[in-house]
Motif scaffolding. Structure first.
Motif, PDB file in Angstrom:
ATOM      1  N   SER A  31       0.830  -1.200   0.000  1.00 51.11           N
ATOM      2  CA  SER A  31       0.000   0.000   0.000  1.00 51.11           C
ATOM      3  C   SER A  31       0.867   1.254   0.000  1.00 51.11           C
ATOM      4  O   SER A  31       0.634   2.171  -0.794  1.00 51.11           O
ATOM      5  CB  SER A  31      -0.923   0.009   1.214  1.00 51.11           C
ATOM      6  N   ARG A  32       1.864   1.297   0.870  1.00 56.08           N
ATOM      7  CA  ARG A  32       2.679   2.500   1.027  1.00 56.08           C
ATOM      8  C   ARG A  32       3.531   2.792  -0.205  1.00 56.08           C
ATOM      9  O   ARG A  32       3.656   3.944  -0.616  1.00 56.08           O
ATOM     10  CB  ARG A  32       3.574   2.338   2.255  1.00 56.08           C
ATOM     11  N   PHE A  33       4.124   1.766  -0.801  1.00 53.12           N
ATOM     12  CA  PHE A  33       5.095   2.008  -1.857  1.00 53.12           C
ATOM     13  C   PHE A  33       4.571   1.786  -3.259  1.00 53.12           C
ATOM     14  O   PHE A  33       5.251   2.129  -4.226  1.00 53.12           O
ATOM     15  CB  PHE A  33       6.342   1.137  -1.618  1.00 53.12           C
ATOM     16  N   SER A  34       3.383   1.234  -3.404  1.00 50.67           N
ATOM     17  CA  SER A  34       2.841   0.992  -4.733  1.00 50.67           C
ATOM     18  C   SER A  34       1.534   1.738  -4.966  1.00 50.67           C
ATOM     19  O   SER A  34       1.413   2.511  -5.916  1.00 50.67           O
ATOM     20  CB  SER A  34       2.637  -0.516  -4.939  1.00 50.67           C
ATOM     21  N   VAL A  35       0.558   1.503  -4.128  1.00 55.72           N
ATOM     22  CA  VAL A  35      -0.784   2.047  -4.372  1.00 55.72           C
ATOM     23  C   VAL A  35      -0.872   3.525  -4.023  1.00 55.72           C
ATOM     24  O   VAL A  35      -1.381   4.324  -4.820  1.00 55.72           O
ATOM     25  CB  VAL A  35      -1.840   1.231  -3.594  1.00 55.72           C
ATOM     26  N   GLU A  36      -0.401   3.911  -2.860  1.00 56.91           N
ATOM     27  CA  GLU A  36      -0.531   5.302  -2.423  1.00 56.91           C
ATOM     28  C   GLU A  36       0.198   6.288  -3.331  1.00 56.91           C
ATOM     29  O   GLU A  36      -0.361   7.346  -3.642  1.00 56.91           O
ATOM     30  CB  GLU A  36      -0.082   5.445  -0.977  1.00 56.91           C
TER      31      GLU A  36
END
Length: 147
Positions: A31-36
């Motif tokens: 979530s932190r490094f790809s989606v956000e």
């Protein structure tokens, strides 16, 4: 007095907490490094704003494990109202307007807070796993046959 050998209990508990930490870390890191960052770039893009906001909302609609939208806190009504509004907007095919960016950013902030909570949970689980490993080795040494 009977002395119990709890090495198996500590061993399996340490393995389970370590596995939970790894699973939670992978979900939070994704979530932190790809989606956000992808959502952030969609919200800040000046080209094709309508489609970018729609794509950003669709990505935000699938929440992070710790940012589930059914668990409301003090900001819950803002989140709930935003979800209902944007769900209807996407369903009916209406266009997004620039003023709606702040509500999408509110959803992104909720997701970011969820991934941070995930990383905090990983630290906690690693501490618990470390303590279980320490107890495992202590018990193992305690029950070693004396030569």
């Amino acid at each position: 007095m009977t002395i119990f050998n709890d090495t198996k209990l500590y061993f399996y508990f340490a393995i389970v907490t370590l596995a939970l930490a790894l699973i939670t870390a992978s979900l939070s890191a994704y979530s932190r490094f790809s989606v956000e960052p992808r959502i952030h770039s969609l919200l800040n893009s000046e080209n094709n704003m309508q489609d970018n906001y729609r794509q950003a909302y669709i990505l935000l609609r699938n929440p992070q494990i710790f940012a589930l939208y059914e668990h409301f806190d003090i900001d819950g009504m803002k989140i709930k109202n935003s979800l209902i509004y944007f769900d209807n907007k996407v369903y009916e095919g209406k266009e997004f307007i620039p003023d709606e960016k702040k509500y999408l950013e509110l959803l992104l902030q909720r997701r970011t807070d969820g991934s941070q909570l995930g990383f905090n949970t990983v630290v906690y689980l690693l501490i618990v796993s470390f303590l279980a490993w320490a107890m495992f080795f202590y018990e193992r040494r305690k029950f070693q046959p004396v030569s």
